[in-house]
Design an enzyme around this catalytic site. Structure first.
Site, PDB file in Angstrom:
ATOM      1  N   ARG A 111       0.814  -1.215   0.000  1.00 54.21           N
ATOM      2  CA  ARG A 111       0.000   0.000   0.000  1.00 54.21           C
ATOM      3  C   ARG A 111       0.849   1.267   0.000  1.00 54.21           C
ATOM      4  NH1 ARG A 111      -4.264   0.262   4.506  1.00 54.21           N
ATOM      5  NH2 ARG A 111      -3.016  -1.248   5.656  1.00 54.21           N
ATOM      6  N   ASN A 167      -6.096  -4.448  18.839  1.00 53.23           N
ATOM      7  CA  ASN A 167      -4.750  -4.992  18.990  1.00 53.23           C
ATOM      8  C   ASN A 167      -3.728  -4.068  18.339  1.00 53.23           C
ATOM      9  OD1 ASN A 167      -2.561  -6.809  19.293  1.00 53.23           O
ATOM     10  ND2 ASN A 167      -2.964  -7.648  17.251  1.00 53.23           N
ATOM     11  N   LYS A 212      28.946  24.885   4.020  1.00 52.98           N
ATOM     12  CA  LYS A 212      29.151  23.436   4.028  1.00 52.98           C
ATOM     13  C   LYS A 212      30.542  23.136   4.562  1.00 52.98           C
ATOM     14  CE  LYS A 212      30.942  20.937   1.133  1.00 52.98           C
ATOM     15  NZ  LYS A 212      32.229  20.158   1.036  1.00 52.98           N
TER      16      LYS A 212
END
Length: 442
Positions: free
Chosen positions: A17, A166, A329
């Site tokens: 899914r 559950n 960076k």
């Protein structure tokens, strides 16, 4: 009996899914694979972790390393997967977890273990979701103990009306789990071995207790829609934790955090900020709107943004400033140093109180290797300076605006790295007239 406690995590599902080529356990949640959250929680509670994966899931095996993996070659249901995981254990207690329950908390997992320690043959987790949907239902007896779990597809209409559902996770002694998992059969609508069938077997030995948890942490993640809902729940949890630690979130709902972010008190985060993995924010720093941070340290009093990007390896020291449309960076920005406008600094060292002008960049990559730029203290880097690494600029030096710096600059020097300007009389007007005439002629 050994006191060893093992978590057996069922992670063999592909998650059809999800409509993804990646296994369900690898779907990203909070900037990391979903299973990583559950493993991090389990590490705080149990002594050992065993992960049951499917065939051809080498990447998942690397993600869960150094924890053990067991391959479920034939997907014959949750009971079959649990049996494969439990079979590698010798003794002690085992808690069976599902990779698609990533938001389980330490407290709830510990409650599950403690419930089994109270003399119950088996303990399990249940919840009362707002929409029970297709969850399996927990059938309880007159004494409040669990009698059995019925899967939704096998439930009667009366059983579907039960609100206690559950959540999937269970805890019992290894010897009992081996016995029960070796007894169950695939006699159901799916023709699979259901882990839930061991509940009825456990009741023959003793009481089965149900520990209730919240839907917030126990709801399963089986689709991209449910993954998005889990992200919302995780972010609410992380934001609340941050604010409890003294962080000011001006608009919590637009701030995205990572579960490993380290906060100090009096950090202020403006709206629409994204914080990825490996970020440390020290006391009194300010992260302004629309900034993106990952793998960096922002020290006390530093101001970042708006519209700034800090990438891995970056340290912004005390009272430094990083302004709009600036990217750093692997850069060490010194105490009180500033890079306020339209700048890229990569693989660089910027000394204390230096000022990097607008539009300046370090050319740190030659197409094969990365090179470093070092700028000393109290330097002034003129606007649109291009620093071609490897290069160093000494203390108190300056570069003229528009310079291309290819050689080291001594301390205190002024570097010109641009062509000499030349003005040619009337040439500008003549060129404009020629261009307009060409345009008119089509």
């Amino acid at each position: 009996m050994s006191s060893t406690t093992t978590a057996v995590i069922l992670a063999a599902g592909m998650g059809t899914r999800m409509k993804s080529r990646h296994p369900k356990a690898m779907q990203r949640l909070g900037n990391r694979p979903m299973i990583s959250h559950l493993i991090e929680t389990a590490r705080k509670v149990v002594d050992r972790i065993v992960v049951v994966i499917g065939p051809d899931m080498d990447q998942l095996a690397r993600i869960v390393s150094p924890h053990e993996t067991v391959i479920q070659t034939d997907r014959l249901g949750t009971g079959h997967a649990a049996r494969l995981g439990v079979d590698v254990l010798e003794e002690g207690k085992a808690v069976i977890l599902y990779a698609d329950n990533p938001l389980l908390t330490v407290d709830t997992m510990q409650n599950l273990l403690s419930a089994h320690g109270d003399g119950n043959a088996l303990s399990l987790l249940g919840m009362r979701p707002s929409n029970p949907g297709s969850y399996g239902r927990i059938v309880t007896g007159s004494d409040g103990g669990t009698e059995r779990i019925v899967e939704y597809k096998d439930a009667s209409e009366d059983e579907k009306k039960i609100t206690l559902c559950n959540a999937g996770m269970m805890c019992a002694d290894v010897t009992d789990l081996k016995e029960w998992l070796g007894t169950i059969t695939p006699d159901n609508a799916q023709k699979e071995y259901y882990l839930t069938d061991i509940v009825a077997l456990a009741t023959r030995k003793g009481r089965v207790s149900c520990v209730e948890g919240s839907e917030e942490e126990l709801a399963g993640v089986n689709s991209k829609s449910e993954l998005a809902q889990a992200e919302k729940r995780l972010q609410r949890r992380l934001r609340q934790q941050a604010m409890t630690q003294g962080v000011t979130l001006i608009d919590p709902d637009s701030t995205f955090l990572d579960s490993d972010t380290v906060f100090a008190p009096d950090v202020v985060i403006e709206p629409n900020v994204f914080i990825g993995p490996g970020v440390t924010l020290e006391e009194g720093c300010l992260i302004r709107a629309f900034s993106h941070l990952e793998g960096c340290v922002v020290k006390s009093g530093a101001k970042i943004g708006p519209y700034a990007r800090l990438r891995p390896g970056t340290i912004c020291h005390e009272n430094s400033h990083v302004g709009n449309f600036v990217e750093l960076k692997n850069t060490d920005l010194g105490v009180g140093a500033k890079a306020n406008h339209l700048t890229y600094l990569g693989d660089s060292q910027i000394g204390a109180k230096s000022n990097v002008g607008a539009g300046s960049i370090t050319c740190n990559y030659d197409g094969v290797f990365k090179h470093r730029t070092t700028i000393g203290e109290r330097c002034f880097i003129g606007s649109n300076s291009i620093m071609v690494a490897p290069v160093s600029i000494g203390d108190a030096a300056m570069t003229a605006a528009g310079s291309i710096i290819t050689k080291s600059v001594p301390s205190g020097a002024l570097a010109f790295g641009r062509a000499r300007q030349e003005n040619r009389a009337d040439k500008g007007l003549a060129l404009q007239q020629a261009l307009r005439k060409k345009k008119e002629q089509g």
